[in-house]
Scaffold this active site. Structure first.
Site, PDB file in Angstrom:
ATOM      1  N   LYS A 178       0.847  -1.188   0.000  1.00  9.88           N
ATOM      2  CA  LYS A 178       0.000   0.000   0.000  1.00  9.88           C
ATOM      3  C   LYS A 178       0.884   1.240   0.000  1.00  9.88           C
ATOM      4  O   LYS A 178       1.511   1.583   1.000  1.00  9.88           O
ATOM      5  CB  LYS A 178      -0.892   0.057   1.260  1.00  9.88           C
ATOM      6  CG  LYS A 178      -1.951   1.148   1.141  1.00  9.88           C
ATOM      7  CD  LYS A 178      -2.334   1.777   2.474  1.00  9.88           C
ATOM      8  CE  LYS A 178      -1.552   3.002   2.814  1.00  9.88           C
ATOM      9  NZ  LYS A 178      -1.696   4.157   1.921  1.00  9.88           N
ATOM     10  N   GLY A 231       7.025   5.529   8.086  1.00 11.11           N
ATOM     11  CA  GLY A 231       6.113   6.663   8.185  1.00 11.11           C
ATOM     12  C   GLY A 231       6.260   7.347   9.525  1.00 11.11           C
ATOM     13  O   GLY A 231       7.329   7.313  10.135  1.00 11.11           O
ATOM     14  N   ASN A 233       5.667   8.467  13.546  1.00 17.08           N
ATOM     15  CA  ASN A 233       5.677   7.750  14.819  1.00 17.08           C
ATOM     16  C   ASN A 233       4.292   7.394  15.307  1.00 17.08           C
ATOM     17  O   ASN A 233       4.067   6.308  15.829  1.00 17.08           O
ATOM     18  CB  ASN A 233       6.319   8.627  15.890  1.00 17.08           C
ATOM     19  CG  ASN A 233       7.778   8.352  15.974  1.00 17.08           C
ATOM     20  OD1 ASN A 233       8.474   8.571  14.988  1.00 17.08           O
ATOM     21  ND2 ASN A 233       8.240   7.836  17.084  1.00 17.08           N
ATOM     22  N   GLU A 253      10.094   1.925  10.573  1.00 16.78           N
ATOM     23  CA  GLU A 253      11.087   2.990  10.400  1.00 16.78           C
ATOM     24  C   GLU A 253      10.331   4.309  10.462  1.00 16.78           C
ATOM     25  O   GLU A 253       9.459   4.558   9.630  1.00 16.78           O
ATOM     26  CB  GLU A 253      11.799   2.863   9.048  1.00 16.78           C
ATOM     27  CG  GLU A 253      12.693   1.649   8.918  1.00 16.78           C
ATOM     28  CD  GLU A 253      13.837   1.625   9.917  1.00 16.78           C
ATOM     29  OE1 GLU A 253      14.179   2.675  10.499  1.00 16.78           O
ATOM     30  OE2 GLU A 253      14.375   0.532  10.142  1.00 16.78           O
ATOM     31  N   CYS A 287      13.429  11.820   6.335  1.00 12.68           N
ATOM     32  CA  CYS A 287      13.470  11.331   7.719  1.00 12.68           C
ATOM     33  C   CYS A 287      14.828  11.609   8.336  1.00 12.68           C
ATOM     34  O   CYS A 287      14.947  11.729   9.549  1.00 12.68           O
ATOM     35  CB  CYS A 287      13.137   9.852   7.757  1.00 12.68           C
ATOM     36  SG  CYS A 287      14.028   8.979   6.504  1.00 12.68           S
ATOM     37  N   GLU A 388       9.810  16.522  15.642  1.00 15.79           N
ATOM     38  CA  GLU A 388      10.067  16.465  14.199  1.00 15.79           C
ATOM     39  C   GLU A 388       9.185  17.503  13.502  1.00 15.79           C
ATOM     40  O   GLU A 388       7.977  17.526  13.695  1.00 15.79           O
ATOM     41  CB  GLU A 388       9.752  15.067  13.663  1.00 15.79           C
ATOM     42  CG  GLU A 388      10.094  14.938  12.192  1.00 15.79           C
ATOM     43  CD  GLU A 388       9.833  13.535  11.646  1.00 15.79           C
ATOM     44  OE1 GLU A 388       8.702  13.051  11.768  1.00 15.79           O
ATOM     45  OE2 GLU A 388      10.772  12.948  11.074  1.00 15.79           O
TER      46      GLU A 388
END
Ligand code: NAP
Ligand code: MG
Length: 498
Positions: A178, A231, A233, A253, A287, A388
């Site tokens: 997906k 993607g 957290n 990740e 990232c 982030e």
């Protein structure tokens, strides 16, 4: 668009390009121009179930194909990606916004991964080891897991997909993938290339649709034995919980709050280039993007000045134009999130040196552009130093020592990438030991992973697994221990040992 199959992309299930029954679809928008490129279907649980069935059926046969033959398909895929590199890169820039040079780099990463993982077709090493008993043989082999589920983000729509699907496929699994709804075109293109290169039907299936419907259905599907996710957290934690309840293997990740350390003996020109590339490249939407700089107080003013000058020279716009260095932000809500953090930074007392606003004049009006932003006098407890942001925003944090810089680096919840600029060999080796991140750079920025090394991070960045490198195989294989007793009698381990 002529090179895209239809106005609405179709799922790729069991080797067929399938329309969804409801016809529900949403536009895929070029973030540089706000133009609609194509539509992406919003599949339901039914399509996920079809894909899982097709994958399950295909996997049994695929697992019996010798691995070097499975790898032949990956060599072909790599070759095709090479031939189509420019076309794929242009499409990637259109759907994601990253500048064309970076798009070419991302497609190259996929090509590299294809050849590297194809090589695994003749390795997939296990171990042979002595047995404690006479006339007995012991070995460990990698077995495919079965059907694997792959859920990928929009910021590296092709590279991350190759990190996950290529090792899965060469190891004898079938895949249900997906992709992010924001960037489905690379998924369509990669599936088409696999089809053209002769991948048996059902080994790779692509189901387009939202995370909350398609993603969740994948997590709940009993026959999907591994979920590999990249993607945010927030979503990763939810997935981890659901997989945990089901005893389903899950590789996550997630985000980062990556830092560059600039010591007082650093080559400042080099540090400026490294920071610029890792902070403002991909508009900070990597990232591994640099989002904090711990700078020694002795060189703080100098670094501030040089960075401001360098930022002023960055050209911002549509990434298809070769002269552009910084492209747009993926969507409106991304822009607003970044602006929100700038406001938080100001309210917390950080000093804004440049940028800090959504660009809404002239040619920038059409797309989602954010001015490259630099804060200074940031302290480690401010939110902009901890959370982030996923945009072109850098916080300079003055420090008095190497030890303080390392402590601040390690104080955040994430542990993806870190870097240090220094000429002191003792600091270099101390830093590579003490920086608590999955990736450490010396005299380079925080980005630039190569595909044959493990990729991922510590703490809140992941759950202990790694993408790419040989480590990726651990996600998509089960270790099987095999004992062959050729003594012709009962021999009991630990008991009949003398
Ligand atoms: P996201 O919102 O977490 O989405 C990632 C993927 O998960 C998308 O395909 C999304 O689908 C899907 N998803 C959303 N909700 C889901 C759910 N409840 N169940 C299952 N799947 C679900 O992240 P993003 O905004 O696309 O990507 C940015 C984030 O990725 C950043 O935090 C960045 O740091 C991280 N990232 C990490 C790495 C790494 O390797 N460490 C690499 C790149 C990016 P839809 O969006 O289509 O609904
Ligand atoms: Mg878009």
């Amino acid at each position: 668009m002529s090179h895209i199959q239809t106005e609405t992309l179709r799922n790729f299930i069991g080797g067929k390009w399938e329309e969804i029954k409801s016809g529900a679809a949403v536009p895929v928008v070029n973030p540089a121009t706000s133009e609609t490129i194509v539509h992406v279907p919003l599949s339901t649980r039914k399509e996920v179930s079809d894909a899982v069935k097709a994958a399950k059926k295909a996997q049994r046969k695929w697992a019996l194909v010798p691995a070097p033959q499975r790898a032949e398909i990956l060599y072909k895929v790599g070759q095709r990606m090479k031939e189509e590199k420019e076309r794929l890169s242009q499409l990637l820039t259109m759907e994601n916004g990253k500048v064309i040079e970076e798009a070419r780099g991302e497609v190259q990463e996929g090509i590299d991964m294809a050849f590297y993982m194809a090589g695994e077709g003749r390795r997939l090493f296990g171990q042979t080891t002595p047995s404690e008993l006479k006339d007995k043989f012991a070995m460990s082999v990698r077995a495919p897991v079965g059907v694997v589920g792959i859920i990928t983000p929009w910021n590296f729509p092709i590279a991350i997909a190759t990190w996950k699907s290529f090792p899965a496929i060469v190891a004898g699994n079938a895949v249900v993938w997906k992709p992010a709804t924001e960037t489905p075109i690379m998924a369509f293109e990669l599936a088409r290339i696999f089809e053209d290169c002769g991948l048996p039907e059902g080994v790779l299936n692509v189901v387009f649709g939202s995370g909350s419907t398609v993603g969740e259905a994948m997590i709940e599907a009993e026959d999907i034995r591994v979920i590999s996710f990249t993607g945010s957290n927030q979503v990763g934690r939810t997935i981890a919980g659901k997989c945990g309840e089901r005893l389903k293997k899950v590789s996550l990740e997630m985000g980062g709050k990556n830092a560059v350390i600039v010591m007082d003996d650093a080559d400042l020109d080099l540090a400026v280039e490294g920071i610029l590339w890792s902070a403002y490249g991909t508009s900070g939407q990597r990232c591994t993007a640099c989002s904090r700089v711990m700078v020694h107080e002795k060189v703080k003013n100098e670094l501030e000045e040089r960075l401001q000058k360098a930022i002023a020279r960055l050209s911002i716009g549509n990434g298809l134009d070769e002269s552009i260095k910084v492209g747009p932000i993926i969507n409106r809500s991304g822009l607003e999130k970044i602006k929100g953090y700038v406001d938080v930074g100001k309210a917390e007392g950080a000093k804004l040196l440049t940028g800090g606003y959504i660009m809404e004049n002239g040619s920038h009006k059409k797309g989602n552009y954010f001015a490259p932003t630099l804060f200074t006098d940031v302290t480690k407890d401010m939110r902009i130093a901890k959370e982030e942001i996923f945009g072109p925003v850098v916080s300079l944090i003055p420090v008095q020592s190497f030890e303080e810089a390392v402590d601040i680096n390690n104080s955040v919840e994430y542990g993806l990438s870190s870097s240090i600029f220094t000429k002191d060999v003792n600091k270099v080796f101390t830093a590579q030991r003490d920086l608590d991140t999955g990736i450490v750079y010396v005299n380079a920025g925080t980005t630039g992973a190569e595909i044959h090394l493990p990729f991922g991070g510590t703490k809140g960045t992941g759950n202990g697994h790694r993408d790419s490198g040989v480590a990726a195989l651990d996600v998509f294989t089960e270790w099987k221990a095999v004992y062959v007793d050729f003594s012709g009698k009962l021999q009991r381990a630990q008991i009949d040992v003398d």
